[in-house]
Design an enzyme around this catalytic site. Structure first.
Site, PDB file in Angstrom:
ATOM      1  CB  SER A   1      39.183  43.304  41.614  1.00 38.42           C
ATOM      2  OG  SER A   1      39.256  43.661  40.240  1.00 38.42           O
ATOM      3  CG  ASP A   2      42.577  38.012  39.018  1.00 38.33           C
ATOM      4  OD1 ASP A   2      43.480  38.014  39.878  1.00 38.33           O
ATOM      5  OD2 ASP A   2      42.714  37.535  37.877  1.00 38.33           O
ATOM      6  CD  GLN A   3      44.225  44.193  34.157  1.00 35.14           C
ATOM      7  OE1 GLN A   3      45.449  44.227  34.179  1.00 35.14           O
ATOM      8  NE2 GLN A   3      43.468  45.282  34.068  1.00 35.14           N
TER       9      GLN A   3
END
Length: 219
Positions: free
Chosen positions: A91-93
């Site tokens: 995941s990445d934001q």
């Protein structure tokens, strides 16, 4: 003597046969670890070795998707040698203002500058999640975009907030799950945990597609 109906114990769900596949979170983020733990599934954390530098002209949402996919792939490759059938989450934001990415501030001065720039404005937080299960060839991904409107707060209040929480490892320089919520005017999202760092509704859907039903294995 028979037991009154209202006193009967609720039967515990019967666990599915066998054991669940190994679940691996490709992240060392304490925020993502805490969020995934809410599903009450056993999992391990493995740090991905991924360069997070944006590519020239890369849009913030595209950057988040590419990095989530790369983190899942890197960790899946790392665990494949000693685990068969593992399911890996990456995941990445990336926060976006005026079409440009806002990175993690890293220190007080940059955090203050971010909050001053975002004051009274809308910021998009793109949180991508990718799930891989190499043994079956499954690869799925999803994106949750959260619209956040920041309130109008003077510099003294912004300074006070930063001294209290030191959110220097957070894109956008505010922890919405704690005192940072007081900086915000509104949040719009279809996946409420996305802003913290992992969209759990999307994650559950991807885990099901990969062969792991969260409700069946929660303990």
């Amino acid at each position: 003597m028979s037991t009154p109906a209202h006193a009967q114990a609720t039967p515990h769900p019967v666990p599915p046969p066998g054991t669940p596949p190994r679940l691996v979170l490709g992240s060392t983020s304490p925020y993502r670890r805490e969020l995934l733990a809410r599903l009450r599934l056993p999992f391990d954390c493995v740090a991905p070795a991924v360069d997070e530098t944006p590519q020239p002209g890369e849009a913030p949402a595209a950057l988040a998707t590419r990095l989530a996919r790369a983190k899942a792939r890197d960790v899946a490759d790392a665990v494949a040698a000693h685990t068969t059938g593992a399911i890996v989450i990456g995941s990445d934001q990336v926060a976006e203002l005026d079409g440009q990415p806002l990175g993690k501030p890293g220190n007080h001065a940059r955090a203050l500058a971010q909050l001053q720039t975002m004051r009274g404005r809308e910021v998009l937080f793109h949180t991508a999640v990718a799930v891989l299960r190499s043994s079956t060839g499954y690869a799925g991904e999803a994106m949750a975009t959260v619209r956040v409107r920041f309130g109008q707060h003077d510099d003294a209040l912004l300074e006070h907030y930063l001294r209290l929480e030191a959110p220097y490892d957070c894109a956008g320089s505010a922890k919405c799950e704690t005192l940072g919520i007081a900086l915000l005017g509104a949040i719009e999202s279809d996946d409420p945990t996305a802003l913290v760092g992992l969209p759990l509704i999307h994650t559950c859907a991807l885990l099901r597609a990969a062969g792991l039903e969260p409700l069946a294995w929660a303990r």
